[in-house]
Write a protein that holds these residues in place. Structure first.
Motif, PDB file in Angstrom:
ATOM      1  N   PRO A  42      26.544 -10.226   6.263  1.00 52.27           N
ATOM      2  CA  PRO A  42      26.970 -11.428   6.158  1.00 52.27           C
ATOM      3  C   PRO A  42      27.337 -12.049   4.848  1.00 52.27           C
ATOM      4  O   PRO A  42      28.734 -12.786   3.881  1.00 52.27           O
ATOM      5  CB  PRO A  42      27.235 -12.767   7.517  1.00 52.27           C
ATOM      6  N   THR A  43      26.820 -11.857   3.845  1.00 48.12           N
ATOM      7  CA  THR A  43      26.433 -12.647   2.074  1.00 48.12           C
ATOM      8  C   THR A  43      26.491 -11.374   1.428  1.00 48.12           C
ATOM      9  O   THR A  43      26.759 -12.125   0.390  1.00 48.12           O
ATOM     10  CB  THR A  43      24.882 -13.433   2.298  1.00 48.12           C
ATOM     11  N   GLU A  44      26.686 -10.442   1.974  1.00 52.92           N
ATOM     12  CA  GLU A  44      26.145  -9.243   1.356  1.00 52.92           C
ATOM     13  C   GLU A  44      27.857  -8.264   0.389  1.00 52.92           C
ATOM     14  O   GLU A  44      28.070  -7.774   1.402  1.00 52.92           O
ATOM     15  CB  GLU A  44      25.375  -8.003   1.118  1.00 52.92           C
ATOM     16  N   PRO A  45      28.818  -8.229  -0.265  1.00 47.42           N
ATOM     17  CA  PRO A  45      29.819  -7.008  -0.385  1.00 47.42           C
ATOM     18  C   PRO A  45      29.485  -6.007   0.031  1.00 47.42           C
ATOM     19  O   PRO A  45      28.180  -5.594  -0.172  1.00 47.42           O
ATOM     20  CB  PRO A  45      30.630  -7.752  -1.101  1.00 47.42           C
ATOM     21  N   PRO A  46      30.097  -5.259   0.529  1.00 47.54           N
ATOM     22  CA  PRO A  46      30.006  -3.787   0.581  1.00 47.54           C
ATOM     23  C   PRO A  46      29.613  -2.421  -0.661  1.00 47.54           C
ATOM     24  O   PRO A  46      30.746  -3.104  -1.526  1.00 47.54           O
ATOM     25  CB  PRO A  46      30.925  -3.258   1.203  1.00 47.54           C
ATOM     26  N   ASN A  47      28.825  -2.229  -0.811  1.00 38.65           N
ATOM     27  CA  ASN A  47      28.283  -1.511  -2.053  1.00 38.65           C
ATOM     28  C   ASN A  47      27.369   0.097  -1.580  1.00 38.65           C
ATOM     29  O   ASN A  47      27.491   0.492  -0.331  1.00 38.65           O
ATOM     30  CB  ASN A  47      27.207  -2.278  -3.439  1.00 38.65           C
ATOM     31  N   TYR A  48      27.769   0.950  -2.581  1.00 42.35           N
ATOM     32  CA  TYR A  48      26.413   2.442  -2.274  1.00 42.35           C
ATOM     33  C   TYR A  48      25.744   2.094  -3.100  1.00 42.35           C
ATOM     34  O   TYR A  48      25.793   1.970  -3.522  1.00 42.35           O
ATOM     35  CB  TYR A  48      28.053   3.116  -2.841  1.00 42.35           C
ATOM     36  N   PHE A  49      24.850   3.429  -1.702  1.00 44.83           N
ATOM     37  CA  PHE A  49      23.394   3.384  -2.352  1.00 44.83           C
ATOM     38  C   PHE A  49      23.198   4.834  -2.097  1.00 44.83           C
ATOM     39  O   PHE A  49      23.734   5.780  -0.580  1.00 44.83           O
ATOM     40  CB  PHE A  49      22.908   2.608  -0.991  1.00 44.83           C
ATOM     41  N   ILE A  50      22.856   5.471  -2.824  1.00 44.43           N
ATOM     42  CA  ILE A  50      21.837   6.485  -1.695  1.00 44.43           C
ATOM     43  C   ILE A  50      20.543   6.620  -1.775  1.00 44.43           C
ATOM     44  O   ILE A  50      19.732   5.639  -1.842  1.00 44.43           O
ATOM     45  CB  ILE A  50      21.284   7.869  -3.238  1.00 44.43           C
TER      46      ILE A  50
ATOM     47  N   ILE B 105      25.337   6.241   1.464  1.00 48.33           N
ATOM     48  CA  ILE B 105      26.058   5.289   2.322  1.00 48.33           C
ATOM     49  C   ILE B 105      26.132   3.651   2.421  1.00 48.33           C
ATOM     50  O   ILE B 105      26.352   3.437   1.000  1.00 48.33           O
ATOM     51  CB  ILE B 105      24.998   4.816   3.466  1.00 48.33           C
ATOM     52  N   GLN B 106      27.810   3.045   2.650  1.00 43.09           N
ATOM     53  CA  GLN B 106      27.819   1.643   2.229  1.00 43.09           C
ATOM     54  C   GLN B 106      27.389   0.580   2.982  1.00 43.09           C
ATOM     55  O   GLN B 106      27.036   1.039   4.306  1.00 43.09           O
ATOM     56  CB  GLN B 106      29.285   2.472   2.869  1.00 43.09           C
ATOM     57  N   SER B 107      26.495  -0.543   2.882  1.00 45.47           N
ATOM     58  CA  SER B 107      26.016  -1.036   3.183  1.00 45.47           C
ATOM     59  C   SER B 107      26.709  -2.742   3.060  1.00 45.47           C
ATOM     60  O   SER B 107      27.165  -2.828   2.100  1.00 45.47           O
ATOM     61  CB  SER B 107      24.670  -1.042   2.822  1.00 45.47           C
TER      62      SER B 107
ATOM     63  N   TYR C 177      24.830  -3.745   8.122  1.00 45.45           N
ATOM     64  CA  TYR C 177      25.877  -2.761   8.605  1.00 45.45           C
ATOM     65  C   TYR C 177      26.542  -2.131   7.439  1.00 45.45           C
ATOM     66  O   TYR C 177      26.573  -2.276   6.633  1.00 45.45           O
ATOM     67  CB  TYR C 177      28.082  -3.809   8.936  1.00 45.45           C
ATOM     68  N   GLN C 178      25.604  -0.402   7.822  1.00 41.74           N
ATOM     69  CA  GLN C 178      25.494   0.586   7.162  1.00 41.74           C
ATOM     70  C   GLN C 178      26.211   1.765   7.523  1.00 41.74           C
ATOM     71  O   GLN C 178      25.976   1.818   8.685  1.00 41.74           O
ATOM     72  CB  GLN C 178      23.761   0.527   6.591  1.00 41.74           C
ATOM     73  N   THR C 179      26.883   2.389   7.076  1.00 42.85           N
ATOM     74  CA  THR C 179      27.691   3.611   7.448  1.00 42.85           C
ATOM     75  C   THR C 179      27.547   4.388   6.716  1.00 42.85           C
ATOM     76  O   THR C 179      27.774   4.437   5.368  1.00 42.85           O
ATOM     77  CB  THR C 179      28.977   3.481   7.870  1.00 42.85           C
ATOM     78  N   VAL C 180      27.603   5.873   7.399  1.00 45.56           N
ATOM     79  CA  VAL C 180      27.150   7.087   6.205  1.00 45.56           C
ATOM     80  C   VAL C 180      28.603   8.006   5.587  1.00 45.56           C
ATOM     81  O   VAL C 180      29.624   7.892   6.023  1.00 45.56           O
ATOM     82  CB  VAL C 180      26.792   8.362   7.064  1.00 45.56           C
ATOM     83  N   VAL C 181      28.504   7.970   4.080  1.00 45.74           N
ATOM     84  CA  VAL C 181      29.729   8.122   3.652  1.00 45.74           C
ATOM     85  C   VAL C 181      29.694   9.361   3.676  1.00 45.74           C
ATOM     86  O   VAL C 181      31.520  10.226   3.310  1.00 45.74           O
ATOM     87  CB  VAL C 181      30.431   7.640   2.227  1.00 45.74           C
TER      88      VAL C 181
END
Length: 422
Positions: A304-312, A299-301, A283-287
């Motif tokens: 179910p097993t990975e906590p929310p983290n930010y990516f470029i 984006i924030q990704s 579940y990935q959303t555009v920041v």
């Protein structure tokens, strides 16, 4: 003693109303506050005007004016504080009233599904020093009235003494007004059909409004998304525009669940280009955008097993980690969830999310809690649409959460569809 005004007025059922003179005095005491201008560098504070029943304060982009809303007496025992008499004023930094926008009475004659008369949705234009925009009903606020236009948008420049100027009339009830630099995105809403339309409006009137999109408000599968905004040095926010294009970010609802997306929309041609869509397994959303053309996005990704983290994410789809937040509650990772679909007796397809406790063994019967709330729909197609995503990281928010019951061995049937179709 309560005395009627000799006329009918609609009243919804509201909890926690003022009940007696003592509670009136309590309400006044706890609602009274003092506006204060704080110099963050010098560490000094200066009162602005006298203590009053301030409800909201919004500074103008010029930093010299404040749009204020104050509650006025008499208080009502039948209506909530949001309906109390109120004054909308523009004041300067000494507390003096520069312009009185509106003095509105108790909102006790607003039809169910209607709006109050007089100015509403009052706001500053974000790129102009001190220009106000607001909306006024042309149908007395009554959705049952047959009129060619329901609302109009007005503009007023502070501190000039020129009369407010009409900017635009909307055929149906105005539902949102979002400003860009020289334009606005205006949406109106037809209540009976639940039909939502969004227009691109040039504020100087140099060209007629351009329809961007329209849909049934409850049709999540056709939701075009919401325009991204940028923050100005003044702290105000405006719709982001790049060479005649807007950037739309949405949930991406589909029969497979939500898959958030980012589109670039050419206002002139209506052409769309998809710049990003969430990986189906996450579940990935555009920041926000990192380049004006949308080639790099933050984006924030999560999964179910990975906590929310930010990516470029770059134009080639390469993901570069910005944060590495650890799982704050590994003990709940044994919770599993899945989407359950089924059909009601009248043929409407329904769905819900099933949460199972850690260590669940298939075939074991469990006690369960179900959360559901009835919502009204115009047709079975939109009533049966899938909502949410099973790819989100399971987490408990601050305070109470029904999900804690999973740790006690219960199953949770969450967000079960309960549509009323009419």
């Amino acid at each position: 003693t309560q005395e009627s005004a000799g006329r009918a007025a609609p009243v919804r059922t509201n909890p926690d109303m003022i009940r007696n003179p003592h509670e009136e005095r309590l309400f006044e005491y706890y609602t009274t506050s003092q506006l204060t201008l704080v110099d963050a560098v010098a560490g000094t504070a200066k009162p602005v005007g006298a203590p009053d029943l301030w409800w909201s304060v919004d500074p103008a982009p010029d930093g010299q004016h404040l749009l204020t809303r104050r509650i006025r007496k008499p208080f009502s025992y039948l209506y909530p504080a949001t309906s109390f008499p109120r004054d909308w004023d523009v004041i300067d930094l000494t507390g003096n009233v520069v312009y009185s926008v509106a003095k509105l009475p108790l909102a006790d004659r607003v039809p169910i599904g209607g709006v109050s008369t007089g100015p509403r949705d009052i706001q500053w234009h974000p790129t102009q020093p001190s220009t106000l925009y607001w909306v006024e009903a042309l149908d007395g606020g009554n959705p049952k009235e047959k009129v060619p236009h329901r609302d109009r948008i007005l503009r007023f420049q502070v501190p000039t003494r020129m009369a407010p100027a009409e900017v635009l009339k909307t055929e149906h009830r105005l539902s949102s007004l979002d400003f860009g630099d020289t334009f606005a995105l205006v949406s109106d809403f037809e209540r009976d059909k639940r039909w939502l339309r969004t227009y691109h409006v040039v504020l100087d009137g140099s060209r007629p409004p351009k329809l961007l999109f329209e849909r049934n408000q409850q049709d999540r599968y056709k939701d075009p998304g919401r325009a991204l905004e940028r923050t100005l040095p003044s702290g105000q926010r405006v719709v982001l525009s790049e060479q005649g294009s807007l950037f739309l970010s949405g949930n991406g609802a589909s029969p497979k669940g939500d898959q958030p997306f980012l589109d670039r929309l050419d206002v002139e041609t209506g052409a769309k280009k998809r710049l990003f869509q969430s990986d189906p397994s996450k579940y990935q959303t555009v920041v926000g955008l990192l380049d004006p053309d949308g080639s790099r996005v933050l984006i924030q990704s999560e999964s179910p097993t990975e906590p929310p983290n930010y990516f470029i994410r770059d134009a080639a789809g390469k993901m570069t980690a910005v944060t590495n937040f650890a799982d704050p509650t590994p003990q709940v990772r044994g919770i599993t969830k899945q989407r359950v679909t089924y059909q009601r007796a009248d043929g409407v397809p329904l769905s819900m999310t099933l949460y199972l406790p850690p260590g669940y063994r298939p075939g074991t019967r469990l006690p369960a809690f179900m959360w559901a709330y009835p919502l009204e729909y115009n047709d079975a197609d939109t009533a049966g649409q899938i909502t949410g995503s099973t790819q989100r990281f399971t987490a408990f928010g601050g305070g109470a959460s029904h999900l804690y019951l999973l740790l006690a061995g219960y199953a949770i049937l969450d967000n079960a569809s309960l549509p009323v179709i009419g």
